[in-house]
Design an enzyme around this catalytic site. Structure first.
Site, PDB file in Angstrom:
ATOM      1  N   GLY A  30      16.505  24.129  69.551  1.00 44.10           N
ATOM      2  CA  GLY A  30      17.041  25.470  69.774  1.00 44.10           C
ATOM      3  C   GLY A  30      15.990  26.475  70.178  1.00 44.10           C
ATOM      4  CB  ALA A 388      28.914  26.472  69.375  1.00 46.97           C
ATOM      5  CG  ASP A 508       8.651  63.931  37.770  1.00 43.56           C
ATOM      6  OD1 ASP A 508       9.512  64.230  36.928  1.00 43.56           O
ATOM      7  OD2 ASP A 508       8.501  62.769  38.220  1.00 43.56           O
TER       8      ASP A 508
HETATM    9  P1  ADQ Z   1      18.752  22.936  66.119  1.00 42.89           P
HETATM   10  O1  ADQ Z   1      19.051  22.416  64.747  1.00 42.89           O
HETATM   11  O2  ADQ Z   1      17.929  22.066  66.949  1.00 42.89           O
HETATM   12  O3  ADQ Z   1      18.092  24.377  66.057  1.00 42.89           O
HETATM   13  P2  ADQ Z   1      20.893  23.957  67.995  1.00 42.89           P
HETATM   14  O4  ADQ Z   1      20.935  25.412  67.791  1.00 42.89           O
HETATM   15  O5  ADQ Z   1      22.234  23.396  68.202  1.00 42.89           O
HETATM   16  O6  ADQ Z   1      20.238  23.163  66.781  1.00 42.89           O
HETATM   17  O7  ADQ Z   1      19.997  23.657  69.254  1.00 42.89           O
HETATM   18  C1  ADQ Z   1      19.920  22.383  69.826  1.00 42.89           C
HETATM   19  C2  ADQ Z   1      19.378  22.477  71.253  1.00 42.89           C
HETATM   20  O8  ADQ Z   1      19.012  21.181  71.670  1.00 42.89           O
HETATM   21  C3  ADQ Z   1      20.407  23.013  72.233  1.00 42.89           C
HETATM   22  O9  ADQ Z   1      19.811  23.955  73.061  1.00 42.89           O
HETATM   23  C4  ADQ Z   1      20.845  21.776  73.018  1.00 42.89           C
HETATM   24  O10 ADQ Z   1      21.093  22.034  74.379  1.00 42.89           O
HETATM   25  C5  ADQ Z   1      19.669  20.852  72.905  1.00 42.89           C
HETATM   26  N1  ADQ Z   1      20.156  19.467  72.806  1.00 42.89           N
HETATM   27  C6  ADQ Z   1      21.021  18.991  71.930  1.00 42.89           C
HETATM   28  N2  ADQ Z   1      21.261  17.700  72.168  1.00 42.89           N
HETATM   29  C7  ADQ Z   1      20.532  17.348  73.211  1.00 42.89           C
HETATM   30  C8  ADQ Z   1      20.315  16.130  73.925  1.00 42.89           C
HETATM   31  N3  ADQ Z   1      20.912  14.987  73.605  1.00 42.89           N
HETATM   32  N4  ADQ Z   1      19.481  16.155  74.928  1.00 42.89           N
HETATM   33  C9  ADQ Z   1      18.853  17.275  75.266  1.00 42.89           C
HETATM   34  N5  ADQ Z   1      18.997  18.430  74.648  1.00 42.89           N
HETATM   35  C10 ADQ Z   1      19.822  18.474  73.617  1.00 42.89           C
HETATM   36  C11 ADQ Z   1      17.641  25.270  65.012  1.00 42.89           C
HETATM   37  C12 ADQ Z   1      18.673  25.619  63.941  1.00 42.89           C
HETATM   38  C13 ADQ Z   1      19.929  26.150  64.572  1.00 42.89           C
HETATM   39  C14 ADQ Z   1      19.597  27.350  65.468  1.00 42.89           C
HETATM   40  C15 ADQ Z   1      18.453  27.024  66.409  1.00 42.89           C
HETATM   41  C16 ADQ Z   1      17.974  28.271  67.130  1.00 42.89           C
HETATM   42  O11 ADQ Z   1      18.971  24.480  63.129  1.00 42.89           O
HETATM   43  O12 ADQ Z   1      20.884  26.528  63.605  1.00 42.89           O
HETATM   44  O13 ADQ Z   1      20.717  27.671  66.253  1.00 42.89           O
HETATM   45  O14 ADQ Z   1      17.339  26.491  65.718  1.00 42.89           O
HETATM   46  O15 ADQ Z   1      17.607  29.253  66.255  1.00 42.89           O
END
Ligand code: ADQ
Length: 740
Positions: A30, A388, A508
């Site tokens: 993320g 999402a 005070d």
């Molecule tokens: P994450 O737990 O890693 O992040 P998330 O927010 O869903 O969870 O981010 C995942 C990212 O990885 C997304 O941008 C997605 O596109 C990418 N991704 C997922 N599956 C993939 C795949 N198979 N191949 C390539 N890319 C993939 C943590 C916290 C979250 C919070 C984020 C940001 O746990 O709650 O939203 O940080 O703060």
């Protein structure tokens, strides 16, 4: 803008050494995905672990890595293997991660992990301190570096530091389980701005700070005594246009440019045009509720056989923390469930679950988002969840339905999705059916509302808001820096005092001359204080006025045999010398209202253990300093509300002090009492010192040339502030030495 240093456990790129030499690839996750586009547009530098161990590379490689990372504006921090294991797989992912996601049963509390966590945070601090310049903004990310803000602050007090927590912050009931809980909070409080994804995490944090460290917060600001910091929520967005535009292009890609995945999916739809795709994407993590999702899909197939052959679930799981035991157990469970579902219902032309255990490039991710009819995202706990948001951003035609767990931070901004409780398997199964049946019009309506929000509050806006928040709190703090009493100001006060022929000192008592943290009943004067006040009184140029909200009896008990002027109950009563009797300073007042109000306060005493009533001649006070802090505060709000309604037309006012709610006659306050006093005579030097709201009347009621000092850091009408009653006593002692 000044320079920005971003610090996170991992760099937004990861370094690999293969046969072809060193390669640098973007990291998945993320934070990396969210910040990547943004940080390159600023004068910034990113510090973090490069994803490779120093022992595995030659000095030549290291130089090469350094050069390549420089292009990406990244500065690598190498951590030795053993420490990294204990810090990353240990404390970060076996202690903090499970506990903060409400999995106490998976939480390990090993001291060895904790020691390594401290060591690695210290390593980060050294790196930052070796690079930091005056005026830099330091933005620290996530739960791996909770101690870092304080480590930097201790050695670079003027730094502007922001900290953003990407995962949930648990409620006090969970957080208190952590053996090093105070150290973690103190570490975070080294920042000027602390950000969370949602208001819930923010309030959990504030409540932990209040309960464990005793620092109060007002309007999302925490007053630490020597610094005020801000705690706020900044729901992280995505790079909306990047996802939207990429999805828009899919329809117009020429045949020869299509990837294999796109060709496969298109030919799949050709052979089975009625087929619907449900998409599930996450890191393979127990917080993401992947097995719940599979149970729900299994239930859906049982309950709605009409969808057999017509629906496929694409389960995309990115390998993650595979060295941690819980992750291995979960992987086995997921593998078995997929096998079970496919074995039970699959046939030659239909595989109910397509399971991918790997990371995919951006283009493939977009294709999956774009072609899926339903996004099924069911974490049991998730800080935000960007998947999402990304799913909705790719719905360029408005077609598609999102089923989202209400335990994901993202659910707070995505009300138009179908929100589910991830533990309610039956409801998830039903919501899959609802999603598949939803008409296109409704889909478009729901999605367009979310899209509008995601477009506006994208990742750039999120980062900007956070940076502006850092600047804002810095400016706010500056106002206080200029008011902080300095040795020069003290000298100015002493010079004026020395030259003056007639002086008056309004002091005070509670919190100004003695410590407030003592229970109010016991905060009696000590020998040192008597000595100071006596000495001041000895100088016949001085009039020493103790002006307090305490009652006459208490002041008599403490100062009855002294010749100080005493003002009791906010200046309702006055006494000139020890042998004089108390004089009522305002004759118009009545106290008949007490009969009506007292039963209300008594009810609050019965319902709030530790609280008590203090009765003064023209006021009633409900004290809650000895109650459970959160509960006491909540009751205080209720009481204030109730009283405000009852006193309409009664010429009374409800005022809130330091852990006290007081109802008193409107005309009585320290300001009017002090004004009356100074109108009797001509004074060349006036000094007033106080610490709470009642003293604001005093500061306000005095002429411009008076020196007014507030004890403690807060917005005040006083010209200066000092940190504690010790500073007040020091100033008074200096004045004692300065006789004409
Ligand atoms: P994450 O737990 O890693 O992040 P998330 O927010 O869903 O969870 O981010 C995942 C990212 O990885 C997304 O941008 C997605 O596109 C990418 N991704 C997922 N599956 C993939 C795949 N198979 N191949 C390539 N890319 C993939 C943590 C916290 C979250 C919070 C984020 C940001 O746990 O709650 O939203 O940080 O703060």
């Amino acid at each position: 803008m000044d320079r920005l240093l971003i610090i996170s456990n991992r760099l937004p790129v990861s370094v690999k050494k293969g046969d072809g030499g060193i390669t640098i690839k973007p990291s998945v996750g993320g934070l990396a995905t969210g910040m990547k586009t943004f940080y390159k547009t600023l004068d910034s530098m990113w510090i973090g672990w490069p994803g490779i161990d120093k022992q595995d590379i030659s000095p030549e490689d290291e130089k090469n890595i350094h050069e390549q990372l420089k292009q990406e504006r990244c500065e690598p921090l190498y951590i030795n293997k053993r420490d990294f294991e204990l810090f990353y797989y240990g404390f970060s992912n076996k202690t903090i991660w499970p506990l903060f996601h409400y999995f106490p049963q998976y939480t390990d509390y090993h001291r060895e992990y904790w020691l390594a966590y401290q060591r690695v945070n210290e390593l980060f601090a050294e790196k930052v301190l070796s690079m930091i310049r005056e005026g830099d903004y330091i933005w620290i990310h996530d739960y791996h570096l909770l101690l870092l803000p304080k480590l930097i602050r201790d050695r670079f007090p003027n730094a502007t530091i922001g900290f953003f927590n990407h995962i949930p912050f648990p409620s006090y009931e969970l957080f208190r389980l952590l053996p090093w809980r105070e150290k973690i909070l103190e570490g975070m409080l080294g920042a000027d701005l602390i950000g969370f994804h949602t208001y819930d995490y923010e309030r959990h944090f504030n409540s932990c700070v209040r309960r464990l460290l005793g620092h109060d917060y007002v309007l999302n600001r925490i007053n630490l005594g020597d610094r005020i910091i801000k705690v706020d929520n900044f729901p992280m967005g995505i790079d909306y246009d990047r996802f939207y535009q990429a999805a828009l292009k899919i329809g117009s890609i020429k045949k020869e440019q299509k990837t294999k995945l796109q060709k496969d999916i298109e030919s799949f739809f050709k052979t089975a045009p009625q087929r619907k795709l449900i998409l599930s994407i996450d890191r393979l993590d127990y917080t993401k509720g992947i097995s719940n999702r599979l149970y729900a899909f299994r239930r859906f197939l049982e309950k709605y056989p009409e969808y057999h052959d017509k629906v496929t679930l694409i389960l995309l799981a990115v390998p993650s923390r595979s060295k941690v035991e819980q992750y291995q157990i979960m992987k086995r469970e997921v593998d078995e469930l997929v096998g079970h579902i496919n074995g039970k219902w699959g046939n030659v032309i239909w595989t109910p679950v397509w399971y991918f255990y790997r990371s995919l490039p951006f283009e493939s991710l977009i294709i999956l988002y774009y072609f899926s009819d339903v996004g099924l995202i069911t974490p049991v706990r998730d800080g935000m969840n960007l998947v999402a948001k990304e799913f909705i951003a790719t719905k360029t035609t408005g077609k598609g339905v999102l089923i989202l767990s209400e335990m994901a931070g993202a659910s707070k901004e995505m009300n138009e999705a179908i929100l589910i409780n991830p533990n309610n398997i039956e409801a998830i199964a039903d919501s899959i059916a609802t999603a598949l049946k939803m008409n296109l019009e409704e889909q478009i309506e729901r999605n367009s509302k979310i899209q509008e929000r995601l477009k506006r509050y994208n990742v750039e806006r999120w980062a900007n808001e956070f940076l502006n928040g850092m600047k804002g709190i810095r400016n706010y703090q500056k106002q206080f820096f200029t008011k902080k009493i300095t040795p020069e100001t003290i000298q100015k006060i002493l010079d004026k005092y020395k030259k003056s022929g007639k002086n008056i000192l309004f002091l005070d008592y509670n919190g100004t001359l003695v410590d407030t943290r003592d229970k109010s009943e016991y905060a009696s004067p000590d020998k040192d204080l008597y000595k100071i006040l006596d000495k001041l009184k000895e100088d016949n140029r001085n009039e020493v006025v103790l002006i307090s909200s305490r009652d006459r009896k208490t002041l008599d008990k403490w100062f009855g045999d002294k010749d100080y002027i005493l003002f009791a109950e906010h200046g309702m009563w006055g006494k000139k010398e020890k042998n004089n009797s108390w004089i009522k300073l305002n004759d118009q007042l009545h106290s008949a209202w007490k009969k009506m109000i007292r039963p209300v306060l008594e009810l609050y005493v019965d319902r709030t253990p530790g609280s008590f009533i203090e009765e003064k001649s023209f006021s009633l006070a409900w004290h809650y300093e000895n109650t459970d802090p959160d509960y006491g505060l909540q009751r205080a709000f209720e009481l204030k509300d109730e009283l405000t309604e009852r006193i309409i037309n009664l010429d009374l006012q409800v005022v809130e002090g330091n852990k006290v709610v007081e109802i008193k006659n409107q005309e009585v306050n320290k300001g009017t009492a002090a004004q009356k006093k100074i109108s009797d005579d001509k004074y060349n030097f006036i000094l007033a010192i106080g610490d709470d709201w009642t003293d604001e009347y005093l500061f306000n009621g005095l002429p411009q040339y008076a020196f007014t000092i507030n004890v403690g850091l807060k917005h005040s009408r006083a010209k200066y502030y000092c940190e504690s009653y010790h500073n007040v006593r020091d100033l008074l002692k200096e004045m004692c030495k300065t006789r004409k």
